[in-house]
Design an enzyme around this catalytic site. Structure first.
Site, PDB file in Angstrom:
ATOM      1  N   ASP A  52     -13.053  -1.197  29.852  1.00  0.00           N
ATOM      2  CA  ASP A  52     -13.207   0.193  29.431  1.00  0.00           C
ATOM      3  C   ASP A  52     -14.541   0.321  28.690  1.00  0.00           C
ATOM      4  O   ASP A  52     -14.793  -0.433  27.746  1.00  0.00           O
ATOM      5  CB  ASP A  52     -12.050   0.571  28.502  1.00  0.00           C
ATOM      6  N   HIS A  77      -8.884   1.859  31.074  1.00  0.00           N
ATOM      7  CA  HIS A  77      -8.693   3.118  30.358  1.00  0.00           C
ATOM      8  C   HIS A  77      -7.485   3.868  30.932  1.00  0.00           C
ATOM      9  O   HIS A  77      -7.238   3.831  32.130  1.00  0.00           O
ATOM     10  CB  HIS A  77      -9.954   3.978  30.470  1.00  0.00           C
ATOM     11  N   SER A  89      -7.703   8.156  23.697  1.00  0.00           N
ATOM     12  CA  SER A  89      -8.972   8.548  24.291  1.00  0.00           C
ATOM     13  C   SER A  89      -9.607   9.692  23.495  1.00  0.00           C
ATOM     14  O   SER A  89      -9.922   9.532  22.316  1.00  0.00           O
ATOM     15  CB  SER A  89      -8.766   8.908  25.767  1.00  0.00           C
TER      16      SER A  89
END
Length: 306
Positions: free
Chosen positions: A246, A276, A154
């Protein structure tokens, strides 16, 4: 958009994972104070904590006197290459503790030492504090003549990709691979998965916009948003994995395509049932387990410990 219209996976274990996360982290979490967001995130991460692999030990110290790092030493080391891990959390949450078991398991699978960086967080420290801290650690490892594999999830995937760019610009040798896990790479927030998955579970497009507003990185900067690079030629080989559900999905897709077109060796996976932050579901979901095994295999391949 109503909950009935939200894009949702069908794997039962991932639906259970989403429900657990929602019980810790409310949908409007970004409207809460930073202190509260960090408390929620730490509690969520603790819920998915795991015992460390047998024989692995860790040591906390500092790089350049001020940047905290945690060093992971698995029982069976099969390579001299170092794995450098940069945690996710939108640049405002996360710590050495939040990704502790994840780092330990990757190090153990790869038979490699791993260094995790406790980089400075926003809003107390805006961009480029985060990339500067991580680059300082990378520089030291390369100065020690270590080969390094960059890994990040991320926001950490953003930082890892940015470090590869910085190392290329400064002509530093020794970065032998980059593993980008559902990375944020500077997409436009309005098209593709940012539109299709705007209300996805776990992370929304509005959340991504919020995190960017807190970080205050300059738009179009190739370190803060590597999709803005004029040329990606000469970057290290990459393994990129994205979650279908996501908003960040197409950042990874598009970056992988650009790397491949430029002749950079790249492996790409899209996890069809994942959302995610699925790394935390690796011990409860078959899809997440398979995705994590692929990450570990990539770490082994880049580190030369197969």
């Amino acid at each position: 958009m109503s909950s009935l219209q939200r894009p949702m996976p069908t794997e039962a274990a991932i639906l259970e994972f989403i429900a657990i996360c929602d019980s810790f982290y409310p949908p409007d979490a970004v409207s809460a104070s930073i202190v509260q967001q960090r408390q929620w995130y730490d509690a969520l991460c603790a819920r998915f904590d795991r015992p460390l692999p047998k024989g692995l030990h860790t040591r906390d110290d500092f790089v350049s006197g001020s940047i905290p790092v945690r060093r992971y030493h698995p029982a069976n080391i099969r390579t001299e290459t170092i794995l450098l891990y940069l945690h996710g959390g939108g640049f405002i949450v996360g710590s050495l503790g939040s990704h502790h078991a994840i780092c330990a398991e990757i190090a153990d699978h790869a038979g490699a030492q791993l260094v995790s960086v406790d980089y400075r967080l926003a809003p107390e420290h805006r961009w480029p504090a985060q990339t500067d801290d991580c680059f300082c650690v990378l520089r030291q490892l390369l100065a020690e003549k270590k080969s390094v594999v960059l890994i990040g999830d991320s926001a950490g995937g953003n930082l890892a990709a940015g470090l590869a760019v910085r190392a290329k610009v400064e002509r530093l040798s020794g970065v032998v691979g980059q593993i980008l896990i559902y990375p944020a790479l500077g997409g436009d927030l309005v098209s593709g998965s940012y539109e299709e998955m705007a209300d996805a579970p776990g992370l929304t497009t509005a959340d991504v916009s919020y995190y960017r507003s807190i970080l205050q990185a300059p738009e179009g900067d190739p370190v803060s948003g590597p999709l803005a690079l004029s040329s990606v030629a000469g970057l290290p080989p990459a393994f990129i994995t994205v979650a279908h559900f996501d908003p960040l999905r197409d950042d990874g897709r598009n970056y992988a395509a650009r790397l491949a077109q430029a002749g950079v060796e790249v492996w790409f996976r899209e996890e069809p049932q994942m959302v995610h932050a699925w790394l935390r579901a690796r011990h409860m979901s078959e899809g997440a387990r398979a995705g994590f095994a692929a990450i570990c295999a990539a770490a082994c391949r880049f580190a030369g410990s197969n």
